[in-house]
Design an enzyme around this catalytic site. Sequence first.
Site, PDB file in Angstrom:
ATOM      1  CB  VAL A 145      -0.978  -0.013   1.192  1.00 31.35           C
ATOM      2  CG1 VAL A 145      -1.875   1.227   1.161  1.00 31.35           C
ATOM      3  CG2 VAL A 145      -1.838  -1.272   1.172  1.00 31.35           C
ATOM      4  CE1 TYR A 146       6.159   5.108   2.416  1.00 36.29           C
ATOM      5  CE2 TYR A 146       7.440   3.587   1.074  1.00 36.29           C
ATOM      6  CZ  TYR A 146       7.323   4.792   1.752  1.00 36.29           C
ATOM      7  OH  TYR A 146       8.381   5.675   1.749  1.00 36.29           O
ATOM      8  CD  GLU A 147       6.496  -1.766  -2.778  1.00 35.28           C
ATOM      9  OE1 GLU A 147       7.629  -1.995  -3.220  1.00 35.28           O
ATOM     10  OE2 GLU A 147       5.643  -2.662  -2.645  1.00 35.28           O
ATOM     11  CE  LYS A 167       6.276   8.095   0.126  1.00 33.24           C
ATOM     12  NZ  LYS A 167       6.375   9.565   0.281  1.00 33.24           N
TER      13      LYS A 167
END
Length: 256
Positions: free
Chosen positions: A160-162, A165
């Site tokens: 989810v972070y990726e 970003k």
Amino acid sequence: MTQFARYPSLHGVPVVISGGASGIGECLVREFAAQGAKVGFVDIQAERGQQLATEIVAAGQTALFAACDITDVAAYQAAINTFAEANGDALVLVNNAAHDQRHDWIEVTPAYWDDRMAVNLKHAFFAIQAVAPGMIKAKRGSIINTGSISWMIMSPKIPVYETAKAATHGLTRAMARELGPHGVRVNSLVPGWVMTERQLTHWVDAEAERQIDATQALAGRVYPEDVARMALFLAAEDSAMISAQQFLVDGGWAHG
């Protein structure tokens, strides 16, 4: 005498930085203040943020701190407006705040997804929305969105972070087109594996050290100061005709 550049065009310039109390953000606050900029920064870490601001002011530089949860858009935009009242409308915005909390994709709930997007992406758009009118009025400004090489190198346990970003690059390109006619440039600053206090405490073990040695083109480690120096260049008038681009500070690891 420092071997690094000073940027006269940053002296006296109002700057807003999110996530400025620790890690890369703290370094950004220190480096912009050292250039003579009028720094306003937010962080959820109230005590640490205030201590940093007090230290900078004691050194004869300018820093204002507001304790703020950047996922509360109304509170964050209000803090930006408070900085503008004191320092003038921001001419530099560094969307730095983020959190690379590890997670297993199979366990992600809609609520967790929304929370991580708020922490890692949503606030950047609404900070742009808050500062852009002042930049348009001034017919100049620099917005720096902090990305990550994680999605480029397919790091595990942070999907989810990726996603957030990767979307940051789309935000940069879109807003560079929207704001470019008004003299405002928008770029992405993409750190590699930076040796912050958090990374060294939680993730950088012997195996990580071996991975960095094997994958970075350059020997050594990337530090917050390396990232900050790129931010200074992108904020200064030295980069006046650069927009809609991404700049990797990763020791030569990822292919952008």
